[in-house]
Design a protein around this motif. Structure first.
Motif, PDB file in Angstrom:
ATOM      1  N   PRO A   1      32.323  25.189  44.607  1.00 40.59           N
ATOM      2  CA  PRO A   1      31.728  25.892  43.076  1.00 40.59           C
ATOM      3  C   PRO A   1      32.345  26.682  42.126  1.00 40.59           C
ATOM      4  O   PRO A   1      32.843  26.145  40.943  1.00 40.59           O
ATOM      5  N   GLN A   2      32.769  27.827  42.534  1.00 39.59           N
ATOM      6  CA  GLN A   2      33.575  27.938  41.939  1.00 39.59           C
ATOM      7  C   GLN A   2      35.249  27.945  41.522  1.00 39.59           C
ATOM      8  O   GLN A   2      35.294  28.495  40.235  1.00 39.59           O
TER       9      GLN A   2
ATOM     10  N   VAL B   1      47.741  39.034  41.199  1.00 44.53           N
ATOM     11  CA  VAL B   1      46.547  38.522  41.711  1.00 44.53           C
ATOM     12  C   VAL B   1      45.664  39.377  41.962  1.00 44.53           C
ATOM     13  O   VAL B   1      46.394  40.429  42.968  1.00 44.53           O
ATOM     14  N   THR B   2      45.059  39.941  41.820  1.00 44.36           N
ATOM     15  CA  THR B   2      43.907  41.034  42.169  1.00 44.36           C
ATOM     16  C   THR B   2      42.817  40.453  43.455  1.00 44.36           C
ATOM     17  O   THR B   2      42.070  40.826  43.900  1.00 44.36           O
ATOM     18  N   SER B   3      42.508  39.084  42.892  1.00 41.84           N
ATOM     19  CA  SER B   3      41.496  38.203  43.386  1.00 41.84           C
ATOM     20  C   SER B   3      41.866  36.588  43.876  1.00 41.84           C
ATOM     21  O   SER B   3      42.336  36.342  43.236  1.00 41.84           O
ATOM     22  N   GLU B   4      41.052  36.343  44.860  1.00 44.28           N
ATOM     23  CA  GLU B   4      41.311  34.679  45.097  1.00 44.28           C
ATOM     24  C   GLU B   4      40.766  34.015  43.705  1.00 44.28           C
ATOM     25  O   GLU B   4      41.377  32.658  43.242  1.00 44.28           O
ATOM     26  N   ASN B   5      39.481  34.738  42.691  1.00 43.80           N
ATOM     27  CA  ASN B   5      39.595  34.058  41.587  1.00 43.80           C
ATOM     28  C   ASN B   5      40.779  33.821  40.523  1.00 43.80           C
ATOM     29  O   ASN B   5      40.096  33.131  39.078  1.00 43.80           O
ATOM     30  N   ASP B   6      42.392  34.373  41.022  1.00 44.95           N
ATOM     31  CA  ASP B   6      42.751  34.630  39.317  1.00 44.95           C
ATOM     32  C   ASP B   6      43.932  33.436  39.876  1.00 44.95           C
ATOM     33  O   ASP B   6      44.551  32.524  39.466  1.00 44.95           O
TER      34      ASP B   6
END
Length: 550
Positions: free
Chosen positions: A199-200, A330-335
């Motif tokens: 979902p994210q 990129v700092t996290s997968e969410n980026d």
């Protein structure tokens, strides 16, 4: 993209990608297969289908024991049209002399139910395995719930040939998820399903899809005539919107398909032309005599060139995304976008290319045909449209503010409206499986290799499984009373092969309705449109909707 759904993206998605037998279900009036009822009512509701599934009275996951096999009636006794020597049942589909018009195969499936009952065998098809039509939602549920990790779904022979023979140099051991089965399918899907289904990941695309949709609505505003009616070819414009959405999701780019000043040789116009070719000709390859399997017919040659264009297109934009990723902080997968997550996790741009290609192939027609149907039903069912408009205005009181995912999730009636359209006018008219082992279905011993067809367009309109199926009632998906068997209508399929892009398909449809119905009332002031099947089931004829500002 269905087939799914996508809704499913989206080729029901999943769509879905179907065998030639399924795509053969041709045009017919909905009333032909909605005007029947079965006396025996066997189901009691267990609550809102949005929150919990209505279980059948059988044990869906129970193994078929030796005793069940021993007591089963033989396959030869399954009712159905009887084949004749040499020609089998194929003659029934031959023009002039045959009984069935292949372009009206949806009507034929209803006739099968009326004449033979809940299970029908269509055997003796030259060059094809037997087809077994199952009109029992309990049996459909049992088969779905018992299937293993690699279900075999009948696929499009032309796509299989292209991937496994014509362009084996490109696909090799990475054939993708469309038209692929077994361990290769499972391995590839496992590489891409986590980022696609989370979902994210979908939440990241609310704003991009909203931007595309706003551009589309501006086009619609400018395309109206003096009465406010949209042009005759508006269904083609919906295809262009769908392509633009898919490009944004699968390729991280705007393809430019909504531009108004495209030249014939421009890339966006070539994309639009290629999509139109796929929409209008894939079914021809599947339905007619498959000479292309043996000699390169003109249509087959055009199909190959068309597919090569899509491969080149995907490769181009995947390589551009890979170059951007090399310099992206990129700092996290969410980026990361969906495409970037696949590139980062797998390290092979070909995996991302094939994923994007499959999403485009399944989404070209599924989403756009579903939207044609949804908008037509909204324009011809004004009381229900007004309920949607009231809900949308309540959730989004300021139409100038950006949409967010949490608020979209509050559109309960709007989502129920879409679900009811899918039930009564299923874009994906059926799904199916090729049996990988012997089974007992409806009391008959069915051998391995038979292609089982689940005709959703019929089962979703059966009194036996849905209360008052002729009534268009979105509330049935929100209330707890009445029959509503959850396996009678499955727009995205079920289980391991459920539409991979269904979340994106839902997102695109919900954003379009939220933006469009919030600002405009849709009406229709022309001759009623019949529903028909080319490759998907949708209104046939000019979709001249009228847009009136609220």
């Amino acid at each position: 993209m269905t087939g799914t759904t996508v809704p499913n993206l989206l080729w029901t998605a999943q769509r879905s990608v179907y065998s030639a037998a399924l795509t053969a279900m041709g045009r017919s009036l909905l009333k032909t297969y909605q005007t029947f009822a079965t006396k025996n009512v066997r189901y009691a509701t267990t609550g809102c289908p949005f929150s919990k599934r209505q279980r059948s009275q059988i044990a869906p996951t129970a193994e078929v024991s030796e005793e069940i096999f021993a007591n089963a009636k033989p396959y030869s006794e399954v009712p159905g049209p009887k084949p004749i020597p040499i020609l089998g049942n194929t003659w029934r589909m031959v023009p002039v002399i045959g009984q069935y018009d292949i372009s009206e195969f949806a009507k034929v499936t209803k006739l099968f139910l009326d004449k033979y009952g809940r299970i029908v065998r269509l055997g003796g098809l030259i060059g094809r395995p037997d087809l077994l039509f199952v009109y029992d939602a309990d049996e459909i549920e049992r088969m779905y719930r018992r299937e293993g990790p690699t279900p075999f779904r009948p696929a499009m022979p032309c796509l299989v040939k292209y991937k496994s023979e014509v362009r084996k140099d490109f696909f090799g051991e990475l054939p993708g998820v469309v038209g692929v089965h077994g361990e290769k399918w499972r391995q590839f899907r496992s590489k891409v399903q986590r980022p696609i289904l989370q979902p994210q990941t979908v939440k990241k695309y609310v704003a991009p899809i909203e931007t595309v949709t706003e551009d589309f609505i501006r086009y619609m505003e400018n395309a109206r005539d003096e009465q406010g009616d949209l042009p005759h070819e508006f269904d083609n414009d919906i295809h262009r919107w769908s392509l633009e959405c898919i490009g944004r999701v699968a390729l991280d780019t705007r393809l430019g398909c909504l531009s108004s000043d495209l030249t014939k040789e421009s890339e966006p116009q070539r994309i639009i032309d290629a999509a139109k070719f796929a929409l209008r000709n894939v079914a021809v390859l599947e339905l007619k005599a498959p000479y292309w399997r043996y000699i390169p017919t003109p249509l087959w040659t055009k199909y190959v060139n068309n597919m090569n264009f899509f491969v080149e297109l995907c490769s181009k934009y995947i390589n551009e995304a890979l170059e951007r990723l090399k310099t992206k902080k990129v700092t996290s997968e969410n980026d990361l976008s969906l495409l970037e997550r696949v590139l980062a996790s797998e390290g092979d741009p070909k995996i991302a290319t094939i994923m994007a290609l499959d999403l485009i192939l399944v989404g070209i027609d599924t989403i756009s045909m579903a939207v044609c149907s949804i908008l037509y039903q909204a324009a011809t069912r004004l009381p229900q449209q007004e309920k949607m408009a009231e809900e949308i205005a309540r959730v989004f009181p300021d139409p100038s503010k950006p949409i967010n995912f949490a608020d979209l999730d509050k559109l309960h009636y709007t989502k129920a409206f879409v679900r009811e359209v899918f039930r009564m006018y299923s874009t994906v008219i059926g799904n199916g499986r090729t049996l990988q082992e012997d089974d007992v279905i409806c009391g008959y011993h069915i051998p391995k290799g038979v292609q089982v067809v689940f005709p959703t367009i019929v089962t979703g309109n059966m009194e036996q499984f849905v209360s008052n199926p002729l009534e268009f009632k979105p509330e049935r998906w929100l209330e707890g009373d009445g029959r509503l068997h959850s396996f009678a209508s499955l727009p995205y399929g079920f289980g391991a092969r459920i539409c991979l892009g269904r979340r994106f398909a839902d997102l695109e449809i919900q954003v379009l309705l939220a933006k469009l119905i919030r600002r405009y009332r849709l009406e229709y002031h022309h001759e009623p449109l019949d529903y028909a099947v080319t490759f998907m089931y949708a209104p046939e004829g000019p979709l001249r909707l009228r847009m009136i500002e609220r």
